[in-house]
Each structure stands twice: as structure tokens, then as C-alpha cells.
Design a protein around this motif. Structure first.
Motif, PDB file in Angstrom:
ATOM      1  N   SER A  88      32.614  39.853  38.727  1.00 47.30           N
ATOM      2  CA  SER A  88      32.969  38.458  39.000  1.00 47.30           C
ATOM      3  C   SER A  88      34.182  38.339  39.905  1.00 47.30           C
ATOM      4  O   SER A  88      34.591  37.236  40.256  1.00 47.30           O
ATOM      5  N   GLY A  89      34.789  39.474  40.237  1.00 43.89           N
ATOM      6  CA  GLY A  89      35.977  39.458  41.084  1.00 43.89           C
ATOM      7  C   GLY A  89      37.260  39.322  40.293  1.00 43.89           C
ATOM      8  O   GLY A  89      38.338  39.195  40.868  1.00 43.89           O
ATOM      9  N   ILE A  90      37.165  39.369  38.982  1.00 44.09           N
ATOM     10  CA  ILE A  90      38.336  39.232  38.123  1.00 44.09           C
ATOM     11  C   ILE A  90      39.051  40.576  38.016  1.00 44.09           C
ATOM     12  O   ILE A  90      38.413  41.608  37.771  1.00 44.09           O
ATOM     13  N   GLU A  91      40.372  40.537  38.189  1.00 46.38           N
ATOM     14  CA  GLU A  91      41.176  41.756  38.103  1.00 46.38           C
ATOM     15  C   GLU A  91      41.134  42.318  36.684  1.00 46.38           C
ATOM     16  O   GLU A  91      41.255  41.582  35.708  1.00 46.38           O
ATOM     17  N   ILE A  92      40.950  43.617  36.606  1.00 45.78           N
ATOM     18  CA  ILE A  92      40.899  44.296  35.309  1.00 45.78           C
ATOM     19  C   ILE A  92      42.309  44.721  34.934  1.00 45.78           C
ATOM     20  O   ILE A  92      42.975  45.425  35.693  1.00 45.78           O
ATOM     21  N   GLU A  93      42.751  44.272  33.780  1.00 49.77           N
ATOM     22  CA  GLU A  93      44.091  44.598  33.280  1.00 49.77           C
ATOM     23  C   GLU A  93      44.082  45.956  32.608  1.00 49.77           C
ATOM     24  O   GLU A  93      43.047  46.423  32.148  1.00 49.77           O
ATOM     25  N   GLY A  94      45.223  46.593  32.525  1.00 52.46           N
ATOM     26  CA  GLY A  94      45.339  47.841  31.785  1.00 52.46           C
ATOM     27  C   GLY A  94      45.767  48.998  32.656  1.00 52.46           C
ATOM     28  O   GLY A  94      46.045  48.857  33.850  1.00 52.46           O
TER      29      GLY A  94
END
Length: 118
Positions: A88-94
Motif C-alpha cells: 500500500s506504500g505504507i512505511e514499515i516500522e521497526g
């Protein structure tokens, strides 16, 4: 009794063989993520108009069994940080690094690319 066991084993084997799997040529349910994922198409557009166009690339990989994408640069005098995005183009945290990424492949680089990939 012996025939029943063979029959059960046969159906188990058939059941696992018929499991639907995502076509390896697709990512995020589309055959061409660059063209079919609007946010990724925008990334390419932004990369082709930047000063570092010849050093830019976009890779697709697998992270925690999910398809992810990241923009990269092979510019010898530039610093950049690894930022993963989901379908979805959402940045993956972590916390993650290149060793966490499986099946990396370049899905876009400009025609005048200076990057060399093994």
C-alpha cells in the motif's frame, strides 16, 4: 485397513498439492507493480526527475513473508537509509537491514543507470 490408510494419504497429498499459491510473476496481486501501484509509479516519476537519477533504483523483496519495496542509490558520495514500504506504500516500522530481505530484485532503474548489480 491398509487400503484405508493409503486412501487417506492419497487425499492428503492431493489436498496439499492443490493449495493455491500466488503467481511468482506477480507482486501485491498485480503483474507489474511499477505500472499498477500508483504510489510506486509516483516514486519512479520522482526518481527520474532528481539530480541522482542515474544512481537510483527500486527493489522488491520479501520481509517477514510479505512483499516490500525500497528505493536505493548506488551513488558513491551519497548516504541513504533503508526504508521499506508495503504493497500500500505504507512505511514499515521497526528494525531491519538488508540481511532481513529475501529474494531481492531490481524492478526499476533508469536507462542511464550507473548501478551494477550481481
Amino acid at each position: 485397513m491398509k487400503n484405508s490408510i493409503y486412501l487417506i494419504l492419497f487425499f492428503l497429498i492431493i489436498g496439499f498439492a492443490c493449495e493455491e499459491k500466488e503467481d511468482p510473476a506477480t507482486a501485491c496481486g498485480v503483474s507489474d507493480p511499477i505500472e499498477n501501484l500508483p504510489w510506486l509509479k509516483q516514486w519512479v516519476s520522482e526518481s527520474t526527475t532528481s539530480d541522482s537519477e542515474g544512481y537510483s533504483y527500486i527493489k522488491q523483496a520479501i520481509f517477514k513473508n510479505e512483499t516490500v519495496f525500497f528505493w536505493g542509490s548506488c551513488c558513491p558520495n551519497c548516504d541513504w537509509g533503508l526504508v521499506l514500504r508495503d504493497c500500500s506504500g505504507i512505511e514499515i516500522e521497526g528494525d531491519y537491514n538488508f540481511e532481513n530481505l529475501k529474494d531481492q530484485k531490481v524492478i526499476w532503474r533508469p536507462e542511464n543507470s550507473q548501478c551494477v548489480f550481481k
